[in-house]
Scaffold this motif. Structure first.
Motif, PDB file in Angstrom:
ATOM      1  N   ARG A   1       0.855  -1.181   0.000  1.00 41.75           N
ATOM      2  CA  ARG A   1       0.000   0.000   0.000  1.00 41.75           C
ATOM      3  C   ARG A   1       0.891   1.232   0.000  1.00 41.75           C
ATOM      4  O   ARG A   1       1.790   1.355   0.813  1.00 41.75           O
ATOM      5  CB  ARG A   1      -0.912  -0.037   1.212  1.00 41.75           C
ATOM      6  N   MET A   2       0.600   2.163  -0.916  1.00 40.63           N
ATOM      7  CA  MET A   2       1.431   3.333  -1.079  1.00 40.63           C
ATOM      8  C   MET A   2       0.676   4.575  -0.597  1.00 40.63           C
ATOM      9  O   MET A   2      -0.388   4.898  -1.095  1.00 40.63           O
ATOM     10  CB  MET A   2       1.771   3.472  -2.575  1.00 40.63           C
ATOM     11  N   GLY A   3       1.222   5.296   0.388  1.00 40.03           N
ATOM     12  CA  GLY A   3       0.598   6.509   0.899  1.00 40.03           C
ATOM     13  C   GLY A   3       1.099   7.741   0.172  1.00 40.03           C
ATOM     14  O   GLY A   3       2.273   8.088   0.280  1.00 40.03           O
ATOM     15  N   LEU A   4       0.219   8.379  -0.595  1.00 35.49           N
ATOM     16  CA  LEU A   4       0.603   9.532  -1.412  1.00 35.49           C
ATOM     17  C   LEU A   4      -0.380  10.688  -1.227  1.00 35.49           C
ATOM     18  O   LEU A   4      -0.580  11.482  -2.134  1.00 35.49           O
ATOM     19  CB  LEU A   4       0.648   9.128  -2.887  1.00 35.49           C
ATOM     20  N   ALA A   5      -0.997  10.784  -0.069  1.00 35.43           N
ATOM     21  CA  ALA A   5      -2.018  11.804   0.164  1.00 35.43           C
ATOM     22  C   ALA A   5      -1.417  13.200   0.074  1.00 35.43           C
ATOM     23  O   ALA A   5      -0.278  13.438   0.486  1.00 35.43           O
ATOM     24  CB  ALA A   5      -2.662  11.601   1.534  1.00 35.43           C
ATOM     25  N   SER A   6      -2.184  14.105  -0.502  1.00 34.81           N
ATOM     26  CA  SER A   6      -1.841  15.529  -0.597  1.00 34.81           C
ATOM     27  C   SER A   6      -0.533  15.803  -1.339  1.00 34.81           C
ATOM     28  O   SER A   6       0.131  16.794  -1.097  1.00 34.81           O
ATOM     29  CB  SER A   6      -1.796  16.159   0.798  1.00 34.81           C
ATOM     30  N   ILE A   7      -0.155  14.936  -2.266  1.00 35.52           N
ATOM     31  CA  ILE A   7       1.051  15.126  -3.068  1.00 35.52           C
ATOM     32  C   ILE A   7       0.653  15.601  -4.465  1.00 35.52           C
ATOM     33  O   ILE A   7      -0.382  15.220  -4.988  1.00 35.52           O
ATOM     34  CB  ILE A   7       1.857  13.812  -3.165  1.00 35.52           C
ATOM     35  N   THR A   8       1.497  16.418  -5.090  1.00 37.39           N
ATOM     36  CA  THR A   8       1.263  16.868  -6.460  1.00 37.39           C
ATOM     37  C   THR A   8       2.083  16.004  -7.418  1.00 37.39           C
ATOM     38  O   THR A   8       3.289  15.829  -7.230  1.00 37.39           O
ATOM     39  CB  THR A   8       1.671  18.347  -6.625  1.00 37.39           C
ATOM     40  N   PHE A   9       1.394  15.444  -8.423  1.00 37.64           N
ATOM     41  CA  PHE A   9       2.038  14.656  -9.468  1.00 37.64           C
ATOM     42  C   PHE A   9       1.960  15.459 -10.759  1.00 37.64           C
ATOM     43  O   PHE A   9       0.880  15.695 -11.268  1.00 37.64           O
ATOM     44  CB  PHE A   9       1.309  13.315  -9.660  1.00 37.64           C
ATOM     45  N   ARG A  10       3.079  15.913 -11.286  1.00 37.17           N
ATOM     46  CA  ARG A  10       3.093  16.731 -12.489  1.00 37.17           C
ATOM     47  C   ARG A  10       3.958  16.054 -13.554  1.00 37.17           C
ATOM     48  O   ARG A  10       5.039  15.559 -13.265  1.00 37.17           O
ATOM     49  CB  ARG A  10       3.652  18.109 -12.161  1.00 37.17           C
ATOM     50  N   ASP A  11       3.439  16.042 -14.781  1.00 38.97           N
ATOM     51  CA  ASP A  11       4.170  15.512 -15.933  1.00 38.97           C
ATOM     52  C   ASP A  11       4.588  14.048 -15.768  1.00 38.97           C
ATOM     53  O   ASP A  11       5.646  13.642 -16.229  1.00 38.97           O
ATOM     54  CB  ASP A  11       5.408  16.361 -16.238  1.00 38.97           C
ATOM     55  N   LEU A  12       3.761  13.254 -15.104  1.00 35.47           N
ATOM     56  CA  LEU A  12       4.033  11.823 -15.002  1.00 35.47           C
ATOM     57  C   LEU A  12       3.494  11.123 -16.240  1.00 35.47           C
ATOM     58  O   LEU A  12       2.393  11.409 -16.695  1.00 35.47           O
ATOM     59  CB  LEU A  12       3.363  11.219 -13.773  1.00 35.47           C
ATOM     60  N   ASN A  13       4.260  10.203 -16.769  1.00 33.32           N
ATOM     61  CA  ASN A  13       3.852   9.427 -17.924  1.00 33.32           C
ATOM     62  C   ASN A  13       4.219   7.978 -17.678  1.00 33.32           C
ATOM     63  O   ASN A  13       5.275   7.696 -17.110  1.00 33.32           O
ATOM     64  CB  ASN A  13       4.556   9.921 -19.193  1.00 33.32           C
ATOM     65  N   GLY A  14       3.325   7.069 -18.094  1.00 37.15           N
ATOM     66  CA  GLY A  14       3.663   5.667 -17.908  1.00 37.15           C
ATOM     67  C   GLY A  14       2.756   4.748 -18.693  1.00 37.15           C
ATOM     68  O   GLY A  14       1.579   5.024 -18.888  1.00 37.15           O
ATOM     69  N   ASP A  15       3.323   3.651 -19.139  1.00 39.86           N
ATOM     70  CA  ASP A  15       2.585   2.582 -19.806  1.00 39.86           C
ATOM     71  C   ASP A  15       2.632   1.358 -18.896  1.00 39.86           C
ATOM     72  O   ASP A  15       3.683   1.023 -18.340  1.00 39.86           O
ATOM     73  CB  ASP A  15       3.217   2.234 -21.155  1.00 39.86           C
ATOM     74  N   GLN A  16       1.487   0.713 -18.752  1.00 37.57           N
ATOM     75  CA  GLN A  16       1.345  -0.502 -17.968  1.00 37.57           C
ATOM     76  C   GLN A  16       1.852  -0.326 -16.529  1.00 37.57           C
ATOM     77  O   GLN A  16       2.527  -1.178 -15.971  1.00 37.57           O
ATOM     78  CB  GLN A  16       2.035  -1.674 -18.660  1.00 37.57           C
ATOM     79  N   VAL A  17       1.518   0.808 -15.944  1.00 36.15           N
ATOM     80  CA  VAL A  17       1.869   1.094 -14.558  1.00 36.15           C
ATOM     81  C   VAL A  17       0.922   0.341 -13.634  1.00 36.15           C
ATOM     82  O   VAL A  17      -0.267   0.243 -13.896  1.00 36.15           O
ATOM     83  CB  VAL A  17       1.762   2.616 -14.282  1.00 36.15           C
ATOM     84  N   SER A  18       1.444  -0.190 -12.550  1.00 36.50           N
ATOM     85  CA  SER A  18       0.611  -0.810 -11.527  1.00 36.50           C
ATOM     86  C   SER A  18       0.577   0.128 -10.325  1.00 36.50           C
ATOM     87  O   SER A  18       1.551   0.251  -9.595  1.00 36.50           O
ATOM     88  CB  SER A  18       1.183  -2.175 -11.123  1.00 36.50           C
ATOM     89  N   GLY A  19      -0.564   0.815 -10.158  1.00 38.31           N
ATOM     90  CA  GLY A  19      -0.731   1.750  -9.051  1.00 38.31           C
ATOM     91  C   GLY A  19      -1.710   1.198  -8.039  1.00 38.31           C
ATOM     92  O   GLY A  19      -2.580   1.918  -7.567  1.00 38.31           O
TER      93      GLY A  19
END
Length: 182
Positions: A1-19
């Protein structure tokens, strides 16, 4: 489990990402692109999506309540039974996306594109749907609306589909998305 609350994600790119199982509440997703990715059981409640694309992505059991979307694309994706209650969604495309049983209750929808989407049994109770929202070719069978409005009444001017018959769709099935690689 990944905790990413209140974070800004800018210019992310991905193929076949497992989130899978991301805890991304109240996060910001800006100017990126994901293709054929999976976000299983992830929590995006209260998040903001702007200028980002999710093409052919799978969101099983994800949470999207109270999100804000502006200039976002969730095209040809799998988002069945997703809760968008209370969300503000504008100039966003769900073209060809499977949204069966999704809840847009209390949402504010402006210039949203649902063309060719699968909206079977979707709920729009208390939702504000602007006249510039587009539903051409969407399957709205069993859609739940305010004031007893029927699917046929809703689709009369919106060119969507009610009832049995061939339904054009671009939505991939979850199995066609394959298994994402880390």
């Amino acid at each position: 489990r990944m905790g990413l609350a209140s974070i800004t994600f800018r210019d992310l790119n991905g193929d076949q990402v497992s989130g899978d199982e991301m805890f991304a509440r109240e996060s910001e997703w800006t100017d990126g692109r994901f293709n054929k990715s999976t976000f299983r059981s992830s929590d995006f409640s209260g998040a903001t999506f702007s200028g980002i694309s999710f093409d052919e992505c799978d969101f099983p059991s994800a949470l999207f309540a109270d999100v804000t979307m502006m200039d976002a694309k969730f095209e040809m994706s799998y988002m069945s039974r997703i809760d968008f209650s209370g969300s503000k969604i504008a100039t966003t495309s769900f073209r060809g996306t499977r949204l069966t049983g999704a809840s847009f209750n209390g949402a504010n929808l402006t210039d949203v594109r649902f063309e060719l989407a699968d909206l079977v049994d979707a709920q729009f109770l208390g939702a504000l749907i602007s006249d510039d929202c587009q539903f051409a070719g969407a399957n709205c069978t069993g859609i739940q609306l305010d004031d007893g409005e029927t699917c046929e009444q809703f689709c009369a001017s919106r060119r969507c589909i009610c009832g049995a018959g061939p339904v054009p769709t671009l939505s991939p099935s979850p199995s066609s998305l394959g298994t994402p690689t880390p």
